[in-house]
Motif scaffolding. Structure first.
Motif, PDB file in Angstrom:
ATOM      1  N   UNK A  32     145.712 103.454  12.524  1.00 25.55           N
ATOM      2  CA  UNK A  32     144.736 104.030  13.444  1.00 25.55           C
ATOM      3  C   UNK A  32     143.325 103.723  12.960  1.00 25.55           C
ATOM      4  N   UNK A  33     142.513 103.177  13.853  1.00 26.44           N
ATOM      5  CA  UNK A  33     141.104 102.943  13.547  1.00 26.44           C
ATOM      6  C   UNK A  33     140.386 104.285  13.566  1.00 26.44           C
ATOM      7  N   UNK A  34     139.811 104.665  12.437  1.00 25.83           N
ATOM      8  CA  UNK A  34     139.116 105.945  12.326  1.00 25.83           C
ATOM      9  C   UNK A  34     137.633 105.819  12.634  1.00 25.83           C
ATOM     10  N   UNK A  35     137.024 104.703  12.215  1.00 22.18           N
ATOM     11  CA  UNK A  35     135.601 104.518  12.434  1.00 22.18           C
ATOM     12  C   UNK A  35     135.170 103.121  12.058  1.00 22.18           C
ATOM     13  N   UNK A  36     133.943 102.780  12.434  1.00 20.63           N
ATOM     14  CA  UNK A  36     133.406 101.467  12.084  1.00 20.63           C
ATOM     15  C   UNK A  36     131.900 101.525  12.008  1.00 20.63           C
ATOM     16  N   UNK A  37     131.359 100.582  11.257  1.00 25.52           N
ATOM     17  CA  UNK A  37     129.920 100.447  11.075  1.00 25.52           C
ATOM     18  C   UNK A  37     129.585  98.980  11.258  1.00 25.52           C
ATOM     19  N   UNK A  38     128.631  98.685  12.135  1.00 28.42           N
ATOM     20  CA  UNK A  38     128.211  97.298  12.344  1.00 28.42           C
ATOM     21  C   UNK A  38     126.819  97.107  11.766  1.00 28.42           C
ATOM     22  N   UNK A  39     126.726  96.158  10.817  1.00 34.95           N
ATOM     23  CA  UNK A  39     125.458  95.845  10.175  1.00 34.95           C
ATOM     24  C   UNK A  39     125.366  94.337   9.987  1.00 34.95           C
ATOM     25  N   UNK A  40     124.156  93.782   9.881  1.00 32.91           N
ATOM     26  CA  UNK A  40     124.019  92.344   9.643  1.00 32.91           C
ATOM     27  C   UNK A  40     124.562  91.963   8.263  1.00 32.91           C
ATOM     28  N   UNK A  41     125.119  90.772   8.159  1.00 30.18           N
ATOM     29  CA  UNK A  41     125.627  90.273   6.886  1.00 30.18           C
ATOM     30  C   UNK A  41     127.105  90.551   6.715  1.00 30.18           C
ATOM     31  N   UNK A  42     127.569  90.395   5.484  1.00 31.19           N
ATOM     32  CA  UNK A  42     128.982  90.626   5.198  1.00 31.19           C
ATOM     33  C   UNK A  42     129.169  90.922   3.717  1.00 31.19           C
ATOM     34  N   UNK A  43     130.294  91.503   3.395  1.00 29.86           N
ATOM     35  CA  UNK A  43     130.665  91.776   2.007  1.00 29.86           C
ATOM     36  C   UNK A  43     131.847  90.892   1.636  1.00 29.86           C
ATOM     37  N   UNK A  44     131.688  90.125   0.561  1.00 27.38           N
ATOM     38  CA  UNK A  44     132.794  89.329   0.034  1.00 27.38           C
ATOM     39  C   UNK A  44     133.742  90.190  -0.784  1.00 27.38           C
ATOM     40  N   UNK A  45     133.191  91.279  -1.333  1.00 20.83           N
ATOM     41  CA  UNK A  45     133.959  92.117  -2.251  1.00 20.83           C
ATOM     42  C   UNK A  45     133.609  93.577  -2.013  1.00 20.83           C
ATOM     43  N   UNK A  46     134.624  94.422  -1.959  1.00 28.15           N
ATOM     44  CA  UNK A  46     134.436  95.867  -1.840  1.00 28.15           C
ATOM     45  C   UNK A  46     135.052  96.525  -3.069  1.00 28.15           C
ATOM     46  N   UNK A  47     134.289  97.389  -3.714  1.00 28.04           N
ATOM     47  CA  UNK A  47     134.776  98.062  -4.919  1.00 28.04           C
ATOM     48  C   UNK A  47     134.650  99.572  -4.723  1.00 28.04           C
ATOM     49  N   UNK A  48     135.736 100.329  -4.967  1.00 30.81           N
ATOM     50  CA  UNK A  48     135.648 101.776  -4.793  1.00 30.81           C
ATOM     51  C   UNK A  48     134.792 102.418  -5.880  1.00 30.81           C
ATOM     52  N   UNK A  49     133.870 103.274  -5.468  1.00 31.90           N
ATOM     53  CA  UNK A  49     133.060 104.031  -6.410  1.00 31.90           C
ATOM     54  C   UNK A  49     133.713 105.397  -6.641  1.00 31.90           C
ATOM     55  N   UNK A  50     134.180 105.995  -5.536  1.00 29.25           N
ATOM     56  CA  UNK A  50     134.958 107.230  -5.575  1.00 29.25           C
ATOM     57  C   UNK A  50     135.762 107.296  -4.282  1.00 29.25           C
ATOM     58  N   UNK A  51     136.308 108.450  -3.936  1.00 33.14           N
ATOM     59  CA  UNK A  51     137.201 108.554  -2.778  1.00 33.14           C
ATOM     60  C   UNK A  51     136.513 108.272  -1.441  1.00 33.14           C
ATOM     61  N   UNK A  52     135.183 108.359  -1.390  1.00 37.09           N
ATOM     62  CA  UNK A  52     134.508 108.172  -0.105  1.00 37.09           C
ATOM     63  C   UNK A  52     133.359 107.165  -0.133  1.00 37.09           C
ATOM     64  N   UNK A  53     133.171 106.480  -1.258  1.00 36.26           N
ATOM     65  CA  UNK A  53     132.078 105.505  -1.359  1.00 36.26           C
ATOM     66  C   UNK A  53     132.594 104.162  -1.869  1.00 36.26           C
ATOM     67  N   UNK A  54     132.056 103.089  -1.288  1.00 36.76           N
ATOM     68  CA  UNK A  54     132.395 101.724  -1.682  1.00 36.76           C
ATOM     69  C   UNK A  54     131.131 100.955  -1.994  1.00 36.76           C
ATOM     70  N   UNK A  55     131.218 100.073  -2.968  1.00 39.29           N
ATOM     71  CA  UNK A  55     130.130  99.144  -3.250  1.00 39.29           C
ATOM     72  C   UNK A  55     130.513  97.814  -2.619  1.00 39.29           C
ATOM     73  N   UNK A  56     129.615  97.243  -1.843  1.00 38.81           N
ATOM     74  CA  UNK A  56     129.842  95.944  -1.210  1.00 38.81           C
ATOM     75  C   UNK A  56     128.934  94.897  -1.820  1.00 38.81           C
ATOM     76  N   UNK A  57     129.494  93.732  -2.128  1.00 37.72           N
ATOM     77  CA  UNK A  57     128.722  92.605  -2.648  1.00 37.72           C
ATOM     78  C   UNK A  57     128.955  91.431  -1.705  1.00 37.72           C
ATOM     79  N   UNK A  58     127.892  90.881  -1.161  1.00 36.59           N
ATOM     80  CA  UNK A  58     128.043  89.780  -0.213  1.00 36.59           C
ATOM     81  C   UNK A  58     126.723  89.130   0.107  1.00 36.59           C
ATOM     82  N   UNK A  59     126.516  88.822   1.380  1.00 42.84           N
ATOM     83  CA  UNK A  59     125.302  88.151   1.843  1.00 42.84           C
ATOM     84  C   UNK A  59     124.677  88.924   2.989  1.00 42.84           C
ATOM     85  N   UNK A  60     123.362  88.946   3.000  1.00 43.13           N
ATOM     86  CA  UNK A  60     122.628  89.479   4.133  1.00 43.13           C
ATOM     87  C   UNK A  60     122.607  88.386   5.196  1.00 43.13           C
TER      88      UNK A  60
END
Length: 108
Positions: A32-60
């Protein structure tokens, strides 16, 4: 990029903008799709910081899809129906690749 965290899946795709999708996998037969966020750029890598936060590394990127500099982002998915980009910074510019330097000369 994709990151599995418990019964949730966080997925980023890229065409012109970077939708971050939050997907519930508690019923594997019916994700089930719960939610989405549309922003410019992309993340090549997502790393969990805690249960509700992610760090994204990519390109603007511009809304047209033109890729710009290195982008670091902190995604807040505390409200899964409305994930948000809590922090972002861009390093460098288009055509100026930045590589981390792990061997710098010592200064005296």
């Amino acid at each position: 990029a994709a990151r599995f965290m418990g019964e949730r899946l966080y997925v980023v795709t890229f065409l012109q903008v970077d939708p971050l999708f939050v997907i519930d996998l508690s019923d594997a037969a019916a994700p089930t799709l719960l939610g989405q966020l549309k922003i410019p750029g992309y993340s090549d890598y997502l790393h969990p910081l805690n249960a509700s936060h992610l760090i994204g590394v990519g390109k603007d990127a511009e809304l047209s899809g033109r890729v710009l500099g290195l982008k670091l982002a902190l995604f807040d998915a505390s409200d899964v129906s409305n994930p948000r980009e809590a922090f972002t910074t861009v390093v460098g510019a288009r055509g100026r690749p930045r590589k981390p330097s792990f061997s710098r000369p010592l200064r005296r």
